[in-house]
Scaffold this active site. Structure first.
Site: not given
Ligand SMILES: N[C@@H](Cc1ccc(OP(=O)(O)O)cc1)C(=O)O
Length: 153
Positions: A7, A9, A13, A119
């Site tokens: 995914c 981050g 997920r 997400d």
């Molecule tokens: N938006 C986060 C990054 C992030 C996005 C989505 C996320 O969910 P997943 O692990 O499901 O991709 C986790 C982290 C940040 O600004 O650091």
């Protein structure tokens, strides 16, 4: 078989998907399938999000030991199948690692439906529960497909 779930981050997920799939496989004796997870933009070593941990705990799973891993070439090279949570994740990976494009697919499409796994980042418990339900259904369909083609997992 080595499965890699990807995914953005690797704190929500794919971390939940790995844990849920491992729980499903634990019910099968003598399985040889291993599952790993990673993130396109993972901060290496970051723990799973607190809400992901809470929702998994309700399903009897601890994510306490999870640490986010950035997706790297060796991880993809070692995997037989790489499934992404979103189409753009697949696209990015295929651009970065075109030699492995043949084994990189979107999870929902590979499991027989379509679209992205939404997400849940920043959402409340209900959002994470819905995501875990969506992942559970997709992973059950995925494992059923793999059993048909690969035999016992
Ligand atoms: N938006 C986060 C990054 C992030 C996005 C989505 C996320 O969910 P997943 O692990 O499901 O991709 C986790 C982290 C940040 O600004 O650091």
């Amino acid at each position: 078989m080595q499965l890699l779930l990807v995914c953005f981050g690797n704190t929500c997920r794919s971390a939940m998907a790995q844990a849920l799939a491992e729980q499903m496989l634990a019910e099968e004796p003598a399985g040889t399938m291993t599952i790993r997870s990673a993130g396109i933009f993972a901060a290496g070593g970051a723990p799973a999000s607190l809400m992901a941990q809470k929702v998994m705990a309700k399903r009897g799973i601890s994510l306490a030991g999870h640490r986010a891993t950035p997706v790297q070439l060796d991880l993809v090279a070692e995997s037989d199948l790489v499934l992404t949570m979103e189409g753009r994740h697949r696209q990015l990976l295929c651009e970065r690692m075109p030699e492995h494009a043949h084994k990189i697919h979107e999870l929902l499409a590979f499991a027989g439906s379509s679209g992205d796994v939404s997400d849940p980042y920043g959402g409340d418990e209900e959002v994470y529960q819905a995501c875990a339900d969506e992942l559970t259904a997709a992973l059950q369909a995925l494992l059923a497909r793999l059993r048909r083609t690969e035999g016992p997992l």
